[in-house]
Design an enzyme around this catalytic site. Sequence first.
Site, mmCIF file in Angstrom:
data_model
loop_
_atom_site.group_PDB
_atom_site.id
_atom_site.type_symbol
_atom_site.label_atom_id
_atom_site.label_comp_id
_atom_site.label_asym_id
_atom_site.label_seq_id
_atom_site.Cartn_x
_atom_site.Cartn_y
_atom_site.Cartn_z
ATOM 1 N N CYS A 126 27.272 -22.372 39.416
ATOM 2 C CA CYS A 126 25.826 -22.221 39.635
ATOM 3 C C CYS A 126 25.105 -23.546 39.405
ATOM 4 C CB CYS A 126 25.270 -21.131 38.709
ATOM 5 S SG CYS A 126 23.495 -20.897 38.875
ATOM 6 N N CYS A 146 21.693 -23.199 37.699
ATOM 7 C CA CYS A 146 21.773 -22.955 36.248
ATOM 8 C C CYS A 146 22.186 -24.222 35.487
ATOM 9 C CB CYS A 146 22.823 -21.891 35.925
ATOM 10 S SG CYS A 146 22.878 -20.494 37.014
ATOM 11 N N ASP A 147 23.162 -24.947 36.003
ATOM 12 C CA ASP A 147 23.820 -25.982 35.196
ATOM 13 C C ASP A 147 23.606 -27.414 35.670
ATOM 14 O OD1 ASP A 147 24.871 -23.973 33.582
ATOM 15 O OD2 ASP A 147 26.642 -23.726 34.839
#
Length: 311
Positions: A131, A134-135
């Site tokens: 992701c 997200c990261d």
Amino acid sequence: MRDVIIIGSGPAGLTAAIYAGRANLRPLVISGLEQGGQVTLTNDLENFPGFPDGVSGFEMYQLFEKQAVRFGAEMLYDVVQSVDLTGEVKIVKTATETFEARVVIIATGSTPKRLGVPGEDKYIGKGVSYCATCDGFFFSGKQVVVVGGGNSALDEGLFLTRFAEKVTIIHRRDRLRADAILQERALKHEKMAFIWDTVVEEVMGGTAVTHLRLKNVKTGAVSNFPVNGVFVFIGHKPNTELFTGQVRLDETGYIETDHRTHTNVPGVLACGDVQDAIYRQAITAAASGCAAAIETEKYIAENEGRGYPSR
Ligand code: NAP
């Protein structure tokens, strides 16, 4: 007979449980094997509104569940083995129990496909991610690799150029699968590089990823590639095996829903990633879970007293 059974315990399922609980529908949530779903793979979720300092995916799951239980949801930490959704009364079976319900909400999510190479699982959250939204932030100024050649790989790769010093796409062929417009943007982007005809054979490092072992599939040449982050975008698999032949799926296996989360089967709704191949975010999953619960309430109210199985 239950009002509603929710299959899945990610943000979609648990948000549906919060709303259904508050509507006094006493939802039963059957968690599935991966309690909390994909969001629990994320170490630090920084884009969910209301958490300005971020929250771990696992902590978010616990908070969602606590809130659902507070409003009367019953959690069952078990795996559904089979369903019969075709009749007016829906049947849901685990290995040991059989449940009946008026409505079933499917929130079984999807699973990012994994490379299946040594080191991949070991370094999830320590350099390996599925992701970018997200990261990506954690790789500011770092070297990252994106594996895959489809729209996700290029879309997410382009997103990662905002943070990373360099984004190298590793693709197993010499032609990208992605749409032409994305290809054009990626190929001319100054921060992007491409390694063709190559597969990842192993993810290696110490406490975090330090390099990949690559193999050129045409020449057979093996090399080590230094890198801090590896983003794998080789497709997602919706978790719909249980529902094949019962609700309509699209050609890629996702459940087809209308804009109000109804499937083609009356009394069967679907929310979250199991019916969303595009956004795949905790917040969009939660929103569709809310919609599914509100629709459940309407469906039950509309069908009450019309030959519908009585409570
Ligand atoms: P996808 O289109 O199935 O592409 C997967 C890519 O990963 C392909 O390039 C494939 O290689 C490669 N791959 C598959 N298995 C692999 C393996 N084991 N090792 C190495 N490489 C592997 O998946 P996606 O990119 O996630 O897209 C899914 C759907 O969402 C598509 O319909 C896509 O159009 C859509 N989507 C759209 C957008 C957008 O419009 N902006 C953004 C994201 C996703 P091959 O090419 O050799 O098969």
